[in-house]
Design a protein around this motif. Structure first.
Motif, PDB file in Angstrom:
ATOM      1  N   GLN A 165       7.420   9.019   5.875  1.00 19.76           N
ATOM      2  CA  GLN A 165       6.513   9.206   4.747  1.00 19.76           C
ATOM      3  C   GLN A 165       6.153  10.688   4.630  1.00 19.76           C
ATOM      4  OE1 GLN A 165       3.351   6.216   4.468  1.00 19.76           O
ATOM      5  NE2 GLN A 165       4.542   4.855   5.788  1.00 19.76           N
ATOM      6  N   ASN A 213      -5.143   2.861   5.681  1.00 21.72           N
ATOM      7  CA  ASN A 213      -4.787   3.432   6.974  1.00 21.72           C
ATOM      8  C   ASN A 213      -5.972   4.186   7.572  1.00 21.72           C
ATOM      9  OD1 ASN A 213      -2.044   2.609   6.577  1.00 21.72           O
ATOM     10  ND2 ASN A 213      -1.735   4.424   5.296  1.00 21.72           N
ATOM     11  N   SER A 272       0.803  -1.231   0.000  1.00 20.46           N
ATOM     12  CA  SER A 272       0.000   0.000   0.000  1.00 20.46           C
ATOM     13  C   SER A 272       0.833   1.277   0.000  1.00 20.46           C
ATOM     14  CB  SER A 272      -0.944  -0.002   1.210  1.00 20.46           C
ATOM     15  OG  SER A 272      -0.202  -0.020   2.422  1.00 20.46           O
ATOM     16  N   LYS A 302      -7.730   5.696   4.246  1.00 21.22           N
ATOM     17  CA  LYS A 302      -7.054   6.030   2.997  1.00 21.22           C
ATOM     18  C   LYS A 302      -5.842   5.121   2.845  1.00 21.22           C
ATOM     19  CE  LYS A 302      -4.973   9.909   0.463  1.00 21.22           C
ATOM     20  NZ  LYS A 302      -4.601  11.340   0.533  1.00 21.22           N
ATOM     21  N   ASN A 303      -5.728   4.456   1.709  1.00 17.91           N
ATOM     22  CA  ASN A 303      -4.639   3.504   1.462  1.00 17.91           C
ATOM     23  C   ASN A 303      -4.540   2.438   2.560  1.00 17.91           C
ATOM     24  OD1 ASN A 303      -3.839   4.894  -0.889  1.00 17.91           O
ATOM     25  ND2 ASN A 303      -2.538   6.278   0.300  1.00 17.91           N
ATOM     26  N   TYR A 348      -1.450   3.285  11.104  1.00 16.27           N
ATOM     27  CA  TYR A 348      -0.952   2.373  10.081  1.00 16.27           C
ATOM     28  C   TYR A 348      -1.097   0.927  10.559  1.00 16.27           C
ATOM     29  CZ  TYR A 348       1.154   6.507   7.970  1.00 16.27           C
ATOM     30  OH  TYR A 348       1.352   7.745   7.394  1.00 16.27           O
ATOM     31  N   PRO A 380       2.842   4.330  -1.230  1.00 19.26           N
ATOM     32  CA  PRO A 380       2.942   5.052  -2.508  1.00 19.26           C
ATOM     33  C   PRO A 380       4.307   4.834  -3.159  1.00 19.26           C
ATOM     34  CG  PRO A 380       1.954   6.451  -0.838  1.00 19.26           C
ATOM     35  CD  PRO A 380       2.438   5.230  -0.121  1.00 19.26           C
TER      36      PRO A 380
END
Length: 660
Positions: free
Chosen positions: A163, A552, A77, A549-550, A578, A79
């Motif tokens: 990140q 998380n 997941s 989102k993603n 996360y 990016p």
């Protein structure tokens, strides 16, 4: 892939060894063929290191979890940008990054227009010793192409604090600064070995040193910006051991860049200059040792690593080697060195500037290492925090600012006091006026006022230097102001580039002094619909919401903000949870303008309607980032300026004189 990656690492060792041996044989036999072969080895090293790097990037980008490094620092997941920047998230990747940057630097140096210079085989060998070290450590202890025992379904992922866009820029710029300092170090040692005690090696490496200093500056400023956005404590510099480790070579290289001007113009400070560049290089190894040894607690450190021993041994070896070369050439360094003719001169002011910068470096080094020293000798670990550094460094940096204001006004060789006082009149008036205005508007804090007034004096000096230069040019050429300013700076890029850097430092100083002295903080729990007031701001908490989102989980606080009764929009501080990380990440909400930042952190919550926020108002923080940009512009300006220097050794004599 596994085979190619490992072959590239072992080839790096073999080619480095061969290149060093070929250079030694070429030097001994005065053989151009062996020297040319060593030059080919440098090109091969750059190719092999690049292949290994592109391979690791491919493995990270395509989530090849059969490789331990990929599984440790990425997941599905993540990016793609952060998958690729995981290249330097761990030990093995960061060592490969260092190796490839150093190999590319070495290739650029060896194939430059000075490639026939008698110093080049020595320079090449010293740089390849460094490359050999990094490839050897990867092969023995931190192989980025090591396979897992069992292929996981997904990777662990990247630390949430990494990140951030800062992860793309900060480590790379800092490493380029670290690696770049190996070049002037290699030239300095080569000049000593060949007993060439003039300033040729300084002229040859001026741009390399400036480039390294530029990247160190960028790395430190971006690191501060990243910490400010990501860590959620409201500051940008915590005097963390690894922060300090990157600041140390910046201080010593700053000293070096000033003192080499004295050697170039007056044939002075030869021993001092070569010692400074050796110290700066050793400090880059020291910084890497701190990150990888785990001996000091730091949010930056790789605490689970045993690579510190390798770096400690290599650092000790290079230090002893450098010390031996300096001691055996000490008599030659002192020979023909000109003394300083007058205490009141630009030479003396530059030397004082150097002493203070080195004193600052020592103070930072001592504060960083004292906990370890204390634990070693007493068994008790004494923590040295920000109060020590603030107390010690504040007067040192104040004196540096004052000196930056004084130095441009003092003449070379022997200054006339009356003329100096005349030159100081307007900048001094500017500093005094600043103090009076600050007192008049009710600003508190005598030390901050002194610091801001000194900064105003320093800024006034440089403004006056630009004004005088433009005025003199206009008088001689009858040009308009803009044309005269452009021509003046273009024809004196090294000088005025330095002045622009000093102006950037003044802007940063305003930001640091103001934000450190006048920031306010409120920690308050509020119910939905209620407000927090601090200064001219009012923050109305509306609601707490959750979404994903993603993969998380994200918790967001919705806040309306008014400034002096005027609605200025919303801010939304967040906590991100996360799946692959135990602790949530803090996403700070910041509203910024030219004079202050509103800095809001979502600290905790009892339920959706009862939330605790940390709210800070930080004056002039944006000036720190603006000052950093100005410093980069000034350095880039100075980097492309200055007269090109060619070696006094002719190309057709080159290789025959290698044995020197």
């Amino acid at each position: 892939m596994y085979l190619i990656g490992n072959i590239s690492i072992y080839l790096g060792i073999v080619i480095s060894l061969y290149g060093i041996i070929a250079n030694i044989v070429g030097i001994k036999k005065k053989s151009s063929k062996w020297i040319e072969s060593a030059r080919g080895a440098v090109l091969s090293l750059a190719f092999v290191a690049s292949i290994a790097s592109f391979l690791l990037l491919y493995l990270l980008g395509t989530s090849q979890f059969q490789y331990k490094y990929v599984a440790s620092y990425t997941n599905e997941s993540l990016p793609i940008a952060y998958k690729l920047t995981a290249f330097w998230a761990g030990n093995a990747g960061s060592l490969l990054l260092w190796a490839v940057l150093l190999a590319l630097y070495t290739a650029m140096v060896v194939f430059s227009k000075e490639k026939k210079n008698p110093m080049m085989p020595y320079v090449s060998s010293i740089l390849m010793v460094n490359i050999l070290f990094f490839f050897t450590v990867m092969a023995l202890n931190a192989n980025p192409f090591e396979m897992t025992d069992k292929i996981p379904a997904d990777g662990k992922g990247l630390n949430p604090m990494l990140q951030n866009p800062g992860m793309i820029l900060h480590p790379v710029t800092l490493y380029m600064g670290y690696v770049g300092l190996a070049v002037p170090f290699a030239f300095g040692i080569a000049a000593l070995i060949l007993k060439r005690m003039d300033s040729e090696w300084i002229k040859l490496t001026r741009r390399w040193t400036l480039l390294a200093w530029l990247f160190l500056t960028l790395g430190n400023v971006i690191g501060g910006w990243w910490a400010y956005l990501e860590l959620g404590w409201g500051g940008y510099w915590a005097w963390d051991p690894v922060e300090n480790a990157s600041f140390l070579p910046w201080l010593t290289v700053s000293a070096f860049l000033h003192s080499v001007m004295i050697q170039e113009r007056k044939n002075m400070l030869k021993t001092w200059n070569v010692s400074l560049i050796i110290l700066s290089y050793i400090l880059t190894l020291f910084g890497t040792f701190l990150v990888r040894s785990g001996i000091l607690t730091s949010v930056h450190a790789f605490g689970d690593s045993n690579l510190g021993t390798y770096f400690l041994v290599f650092m000790a070896f290079m230090m002893l080697f450098s010390l031996y070369i300096v001691m055996t050439r000490y008599g030659l360094l002192k020979k023909d060195s000109s003394p300083i003719e007058a205490y009141f001169s630009k030479e003396s002011s530059f030397l004082l500037n150097n002493m203070i910068l080195v004193a600052a470096a020592f103070a930072v080094f001592w504060g960083t290492m004292y906990p370890l020293i204390s634990e070693t000798f007493t068994g008790t670990k004494v923590n040295v925090g920000a109060p020590y550094f603030d107390k010690v460094m504040a007067p040192i940096l104040l004196v540096l600012i004052v000196l930056m204001g004084i130095c441009p006004l003092i003449a070379w060789q022997k200054a006339v006091f009356e003329k100096f006082m005349k030159n100081t009149l307007w900048p001094l008036a500017m500093g005094v006026a600043t103090a009076i205005i600050l007192f008049a508007v009710g600003v508190k804090g005598i030390y901050a006022i002194i610091g801001l007034s000194a900064t105003s004096f320093m800024f006034g000096t440089h403004l006056q230097e630009f004004a005088r230069g433009i005025g003199a040019r206009r008088k001689a050429t009858k040009e308009n102001v803009l044309k005269a300013a452009f021509k003046l700076t273009v024809k004196n890029q090294r000088r005025y580039g330095g002045y622009i850097v000093h102006i950037g430092i003044a802007v940063i100083a305003v930001g640091v002094i103001s934000s450190h002295t006048y920031s306010t903080e409120v920690l308050k729990t509020v119910d939905a619909g209620n407000s927090i007031k601090t200064g001219d701001y009012s923050l109305k908490f509306n609601q707490l919401t959750e979404h994903t989102k993603n993969g998380n989980g994200i918790v967001v606080a919705d806040i309306d903000v008014t400034y002096k009764g005027k609605d200025i929009g919303k801010i939304k501080p967040e906590k991100i949870f996360y799946e692959t990380w135990p602790e949530p990440s803090t996403e700070v909400a910041i509203k910024t303008n030219w004079s202050q930042d509103l800095y809001v952190v979502l600290s905790s919550w009892e339920n959706k309607d009862k939330v605790t926020f940390m709210v800070k108002v930080n004056p002039f923080v944006s000036w720190i980032w603006m000052g950093g940009i100005i410093m980069v512009i000034g350095t880039a300006f100075a980097l492309i300026g200055g007269r090109p220097t060619t070696s006094r050794y002719q190309i057709n004599k080159g290789i025959s004189r290698v044995g020197g």
